[in-house]
Design an enzyme around this catalytic site. Structure first.
Site, PDB file in Angstrom:
ATOM      1  N   TYR A 142      42.894   8.297 -88.931  1.00 35.97           N
ATOM      2  CA  TYR A 142      43.714   7.540 -88.396  1.00 35.97           C
ATOM      3  C   TYR A 142      43.206   6.291 -89.526  1.00 35.97           C
ATOM      4  CZ  TYR A 142      46.424   3.782 -85.382  1.00 35.97           C
ATOM      5  OH  TYR A 142      47.111   3.574 -84.874  1.00 35.97           O
ATOM      6  N   ASP A 237      40.423   4.739 -97.362  1.00 33.12           N
ATOM      7  CA  ASP A 237      41.304   3.535 -96.493  1.00 33.12           C
ATOM      8  C   ASP A 237      39.313   3.046 -95.758  1.00 33.12           C
ATOM      9  OD1 ASP A 237      43.021   4.183 -93.353  1.00 33.12           O
ATOM     10  OD2 ASP A 237      41.075   2.703 -94.040  1.00 33.12           O
ATOM     11  N   LYS A 265      40.318  -5.506 -91.117  1.00 32.29           N
ATOM     12  CA  LYS A 265      39.664  -5.615 -89.283  1.00 32.29           C
ATOM     13  C   LYS A 265      38.627  -7.075 -90.396  1.00 32.29           C
ATOM     14  CE  LYS A 265      39.760  -1.897 -87.738  1.00 32.29           C
ATOM     15  NZ  LYS A 265      40.125  -1.769 -86.645  1.00 32.29           N
TER      16      LYS A 265
END
Ligand code: KE4
Length: 425
Positions: A142, A237, A265
């Site tokens: 994802y 990623d 994050k």
């Protein structure tokens, strides 16, 4: 009255699904989502004042634990001088220099406000740099909810069984090819057929969105050499793994340098910050100096960067990652030991401060193996632990997280609760 139930029922009237991000809805585990109102360190309190030990960490950002005094202090002092300028600030330079210094492959970096913006922008600049349209991702990974990436995606999309989202035109999706993760033969095969058409390959260098999956060394090394051979951009990623699995992320852990990296994050410390960066020749393609457009009203927001910079300063202290990995390993080892007493098919493992729990005999290496794990048992385990005040991710397809604020006592409390939960399964 149960405030969680009451708030959820009311939220359903004005917020689709009652939540602002699908994975929060408890859809795959059932029951009522927990509404939190306060957190400190490793602890959360819900609207009924029930206390929990937190293993979600807001899906990764809260690596120091919640409400770290120095992070809160940094935010408060910056906020007094206005919340946003929409103009360059010295703090953005400090964040850019920090990222360039800490992430081995990044020569230049652009700040955005989410991981989705980071991956969406990285793909656009990779396409602009190569002049190619085709991108490659891996099933179960994802990378946020940009159209091009909602093809066989993980996390919430996988949790709700819609890995390829409605609303993405076939004309978009056809440019996104997906491969099985850790399948080196499939990778070689695809590059043999289409290598010179591939603009970029985007990968989670440790997967956290189909639960935790670790790449085979040969798989990652082959990916790196195939991209170099065919002029395709390799994008790591690291929105989740960045500053989570080691100070320099998965690329430092594995010693493999991508051409571009996306971050999020931890670099926001809980406030909205994302970033994408990489080789200078690629990043020079970006407006205003290059032809690839990308922009953002709140990119590099001063208050968000205050939280991020305070966090990045504190995670550079000596032994931060050794201690975090040790605490996380104590959790996963203890859970595996607890499960053995009741003969459950259960395994667990960690990479630095992120971990996976699986109701399967061995830790999965692929999407198919993850899908074969016992989701019904996970669902029961999740609720037994929640009743005991232990908050794991409400999905069998999410990695969990430990923070620097978690203590041996937290781990022992969790293992005691797990003994009871495994007994009830
Ligand atoms: P955001 O747009 O949610 O900031 O980042 C998207 C993203 C990109 N890349 C990776 C590797 C990610 O893990 C994420 C977001 N992670 C999920 C948790 N698995 C966020 C939780 C949610 O969607 O609510």
């Amino acid at each position: 009255m149960d405030r969680n139930k009451d708030l959820f029922e009311k939220s359903l009237r004005t917020i689709p699904g009652g939540v602002n991000s699908p994975v929060r809805a408890f859809g795959s585990v059932g029951g009522t989502p927990i509404f939190f109102k306060k957190a400190r360190g490793s602890r959360l309190w819900d609207e009924n004042d029930k206390e929990y030990i937190d293993y979600i960490n807001s899906w990764g950002p809260m690596i120091l634990g919640h409400a770290h005094p120095q992070v809160i202090q940094a935010v408060q002092s910056v906020a007094e001088d206005s919340l946003s300028f929409g103009a360059p600030t010295a703090r953005e330079l400090e964040m850019a220099e920090t990222i360039v210094n800490l992430v081995p492959s990044i020569e230049q970096v652009r700040l955005v406000s989410s991981g989705t913006e980071a991956t969406m922008s990285a793909i656009r600049v990779a396409r602009g740099f190569t002049g190619r349209d085709t991108i490659v991702k891996f099933e179960g990974c994802y990378h946020g909810h940009a159209d091009a990436l909602l093809v066989k995606a993980g996390s919430g999309a996988l949790t709700f069984g819609q890995p390829s989202s409605a609303g993405v035109p076939e004309d978009f999706a056809k440019h996104t090819l997906t491969l099985p993760y850790n399948d080196t033969d499939a990778l070689v095969e695809l590059f043999k057929k289409m290598g010179t058409h591939i603009a970029c390959v985007i990968i989670e260098p440790v997967v956290g969105n189909m639960n935790l999956i670790i790449p085979h060394e040969e798989f990652l090394k082959t990916l790196r050499s195939l991209c170099s051979e065919h002029g395709s951009i390799l994008i790591f990623d690291e929105v989740m793994t960045g500053f989570r699995v080691s100070l320099g992320g998965a690329q430092e852990l594995f010693g493999i340098l991508p051409d571009m990296t996306t971050l999020g994050k931890v670099i926001g410390g809980g406030l909205p910050v994302g970033a994408f960066g990489g080789r200078k020749d690629i990043m020079q393609k970006l407006a205003p100096i290059g032809p690839v457009y990308q922009a953002g009203t709140l990119s590099g927001n001063p208050v968000a960067l205050a939280a991020g910079l305070a966090t990045l300063r504190l995670i550079q202290k000596e032994n931060f990652y050794e201690d975090l990995a040790k605490m996380t390993h104590a959790l996963v080892k203890g859970l595996e030991d607890a499960s053995k007493a009741f003969n459950h098919a259960f395994s667990a493992r960690n990479v630095g401060g992120m971990f996976g729990l699986y109701f399967s005999d061995k830790a999965p290496d692929s999407f198919d193996e993850v899908m074969a794990s016992d989701r019904e048992k996970f669902k029961q385990f999740f609720h037994h632990m929640l009743d005991e005040g232990i908050y794991f991710g409400p999905s069998a397809f999410e990695a969990g997280f430990v923070s620097a604020a978690h203590t041996q006592e937290d781990i022992q409390t969790t293992l005691n609760a797990a003994q009871k939960a495994f007994k009830k399964l």
